[in-house]
Write an enzyme that holds these catalytic residues in place. Structure first.
Site, PDB file in Angstrom:
ATOM      1  N   LYS A  54      39.661  17.807  82.307  1.00  0.00           N
ATOM      2  CA  LYS A  54      39.409  16.659  83.174  1.00  0.00           C
ATOM      3  C   LYS A  54      38.041  16.700  83.845  1.00  0.00           C
ATOM      4  O   LYS A  54      37.536  15.674  84.291  1.00  0.00           O
ATOM      5  CB  LYS A  54      40.521  16.523  84.213  1.00  0.00           C
ATOM      6  CG  LYS A  54      41.821  16.018  83.582  1.00  0.00           C
ATOM      7  CD  LYS A  54      42.469  14.967  84.442  1.00  0.00           C
ATOM      8  CE  LYS A  54      43.634  14.300  83.753  1.00  0.00           C
ATOM      9  NZ  LYS A  54      44.661  15.272  83.287  1.00  0.00           N
ATOM     10  N   SER A  79      47.994  14.019  90.270  1.00  0.00           N
ATOM     11  CA  SER A  79      48.957  15.074  90.520  1.00  0.00           C
ATOM     12  C   SER A  79      48.281  16.428  90.461  1.00  0.00           C
ATOM     13  O   SER A  79      48.926  17.450  90.572  1.00  0.00           O
ATOM     14  CB  SER A  79      50.088  15.002  89.499  1.00  0.00           C
ATOM     15  OG  SER A  79      49.546  15.147  88.206  1.00  0.00           O
ATOM     16  N   GLU A 205      53.590  14.248  73.768  1.00  0.00           N
ATOM     17  CA  GLU A 205      53.971  14.003  75.165  1.00  0.00           C
ATOM     18  C   GLU A 205      55.313  14.672  75.464  1.00  0.00           C
ATOM     19  O   GLU A 205      56.040  15.071  74.546  1.00  0.00           O
ATOM     20  CB  GLU A 205      54.042  12.502  75.440  1.00  0.00           C
ATOM     21  CG  GLU A 205      55.088  11.774  74.615  1.00  0.00           C
ATOM     22  CD  GLU A 205      55.039  10.254  74.788  1.00  0.00           C
ATOM     23  OE1 GLU A 205      54.325   9.755  75.666  1.00  0.00           O
ATOM     24  OE2 GLU A 205      55.753   9.579  74.022  1.00  0.00           O
ATOM     25  N   GLY A 209      59.568  12.043  78.860  1.00  0.00           N
ATOM     26  CA  GLY A 209      58.745  10.875  79.185  1.00  0.00           C
ATOM     27  C   GLY A 209      58.037  10.388  77.950  1.00  0.00           C
ATOM     28  O   GLY A 209      56.827  10.505  77.831  1.00  0.00           O
ATOM     29  N   ASP A 211      57.146   7.550  76.832  1.00  0.00           N
ATOM     30  CA  ASP A 211      56.676   6.156  76.921  1.00  0.00           C
ATOM     31  C   ASP A 211      55.587   5.868  75.903  1.00  0.00           C
ATOM     32  O   ASP A 211      55.473   4.736  75.423  1.00  0.00           O
ATOM     33  CB  ASP A 211      56.164   5.860  78.329  1.00  0.00           C
ATOM     34  CG  ASP A 211      55.017   6.771  78.703  1.00  0.00           C
ATOM     35  OD1 ASP A 211      55.273   7.968  78.939  1.00  0.00           O
ATOM     36  OD2 ASP A 211      53.863   6.307  78.737  1.00  0.00           O
ATOM     37  N   SER A 305      44.933  21.895  76.864  1.00  0.00           N
ATOM     38  CA  SER A 305      44.275  20.980  77.808  1.00  0.00           C
ATOM     39  C   SER A 305      44.025  21.562  79.188  1.00  0.00           C
ATOM     40  O   SER A 305      43.134  21.098  79.895  1.00  0.00           O
ATOM     41  CB  SER A 305      45.090  19.694  77.918  1.00  0.00           C
ATOM     42  OG  SER A 305      46.435  19.976  78.205  1.00  0.00           O
TER      43      SER A 305
HETATM   44  C1  LIG Z   1      45.704  15.061  82.605  1.00  0.00           C
HETATM   45  C2  LIG Z   1      46.187  16.097  81.703  1.00  0.00           C
HETATM   46  C3  LIG Z   1      46.762  15.771  80.460  1.00  0.00           C
HETATM   47  C4  LIG Z   1      46.955  14.342  80.001  1.00  0.00           C
HETATM   48  O1  LIG Z   1      45.725  13.667  79.868  1.00  0.00           O
HETATM   49  P1  LIG Z   1      45.677  12.065  79.793  1.00  0.00           P
HETATM   50  O2  LIG Z   1      44.229  11.750  79.681  1.00  0.00           O
HETATM   51  O3  LIG Z   1      46.298  11.538  81.056  1.00  0.00           O
HETATM   52  O4  LIG Z   1      46.469  11.653  78.618  1.00  0.00           O
HETATM   53  C5  LIG Z   1      47.150  16.808  79.633  1.00  0.00           C
HETATM   54  N1  LIG Z   1      47.021  18.095  80.002  1.00  0.00           N
HETATM   55  C6  LIG Z   1      46.481  18.453  81.182  1.00  0.00           C
HETATM   56  C7  LIG Z   1      46.392  19.887  81.517  1.00  0.00           C
HETATM   57  C8  LIG Z   1      46.048  17.468  82.071  1.00  0.00           C
HETATM   58  O5  LIG Z   1      45.529  17.825  83.246  1.00  0.00           O
END
Ligand SMILES: *Cc1c(COP(=O)(O)O)cnc(C)c1O
Length: 320
Positions: A54, A79, A205, A209, A211, A305
């Site tokens: 992010k 969050s 996902e 959830g 969706d 991620s």
């Molecule tokens: C935000 C996040 C996601 C999901 O990313 P999106 O861009 O909302 O789809 C997945 N893994 C981690 C660790 C995140 O912080």
């Protein structure tokens, strides 16, 4: 609505963030390859600054503020990881930051956000609407709202992780990407479309959830209640309006993973790759495992991620 981002925007985002972001490693594990029957390349965004991809989207978005926006400041709701990403990026760019966070956000995420010098406004995840609170703060104080995924500069920034991965590995047969609101997946699809057009890209996902999968099947954005899942980084109620068309048109499929599969992933990353990965960060691996038969003998990318998980929670989950 402004134009959707293109691969050119990913390239420009990469130029902006490169002096400030880590070029995260791409790791492999022979034991895991043997077990899955394929060659897996793990893009380790758990080792990115502030512990998740992010940072890429947040820094890119804030870099594009004009002088007035920089003076007034930024507001974000999250969050956790987006909050830290905005707080760190704002500190680096000398922009005041206000972050709207849920009362039950992990303690480490709250502390880290405050530690970067941001003002934290707490809300009740179950009874209050963070988007409304964020919008009200933006209006009252003249702040610019940067949402966690429904923003072209955020999406373009998130696509830089896959760009780096493809630049390092060359074309892959498949790529598995954690999916919440779709910022990471949509940016990844832009990078894949330009750098590896034959690579199948999957969003993964939480099962509780789904969706995103429902939205893909329905051809429109489906809204759900806040899902009950260990994957707190993907606890979104719906895909973003900007990510959705890119996902609908370009994703190969959307898969789901159970909490138990995410915990298995945390154990695998800890024992084989010696890494702390948060539950949400294990979605991609769970997807690759689910399709291991289809990609037998092939080269498969997995985006890890994020790695932000309180140590006591980590110990409880991997130790149980
Ligand atoms: C935000 C996040 C996601 C999901 O990313 P999106 O861009 O909302 O789809 C997945 N893994 C981690 C660790 C995140 O912080």
């Amino acid at each position: 609505m402004e134009q959707l981002p293109t691969y050119d925007d990913v390239v420009r985002a990469h130029e902006r963030i490169t002096p400030h972001a880590h070029r995260t490693p791409v790791l492999t594990s022979r034991l895991t390859d043997a077990e899955l029957g394929l060659s897996a390349y793990f893009k380790c965004e758990n080792l990115q600054r502030m512990g998740a991809f992010k940072f890429r989207g947040a820094f890119n978005a804030l870099s594009r503020f004009d002088a007035g926006q920089r003076r007034a400041g930024v507001v974000a709701y999250s969050s956790g990881n987006h909050a830290q990403a905005i707080a760190l990026s704002a500190a680096l760019l000398d922009i005041p930051a206000t972050i709207v966070m849920p009362h039950d956000a992990p303690a480490a995420k709250l502390a880290a956000t405050r530690g970067y010098g941001a003002e934290v406004v707490i809300y009740d995840r179950w009874s209050e609407d963070r988007e409304e609170i964020g919008a009200a703060l933006a209006k009252e104080r003249g702040l610019t709202l940067v949402p966690p995924y429904d923003h072209p500069d955020v999406m373009a920034g998130q696509g830089t992780a896959a760009k780096e991965l493809f630049e390092e590995t060359g074309p892959l047969d498949a790529l598995f990407v954690p999916l919440g609101g779709g910022g990471l997946l949509s940016g990844t699809l832009l990078a894949a479309g330009a750098l590896a057009p034959d690579c199948a890209v999957y969003g993964v996902e939480p099962e509780a959830g789904d969706d995103g999968r429902q939205s893909l099947r329905a051809g429109r954005i489906v809204h759900i209640d806040t899902p009950d899942t260990l994957a707190d980084g993907a606890q979104t109620q719906h895909l973003g309006t900007r990510p959705f068309p890119l996902i609908r048109d370009h994703v190969s499929d959307i898969l789901t993973a159970s909490d138990a599969q995410l915990v298995d992933g945390m154990r695998l990353f800890a024992s084989r790759l010696k890494m702390v990965v948060e539950p949400t960060g294990c979605l991609g691996l769970a997807g690759a495992r689910a399709l291991a038969e289809r990609y037998r003998g092939k080269r498969v990318g997995v985006i890890i991620s994020g790695g932000n998980v309180d140590l006591d929670r980590f110990a409880r989950l991997v130790g149980g």
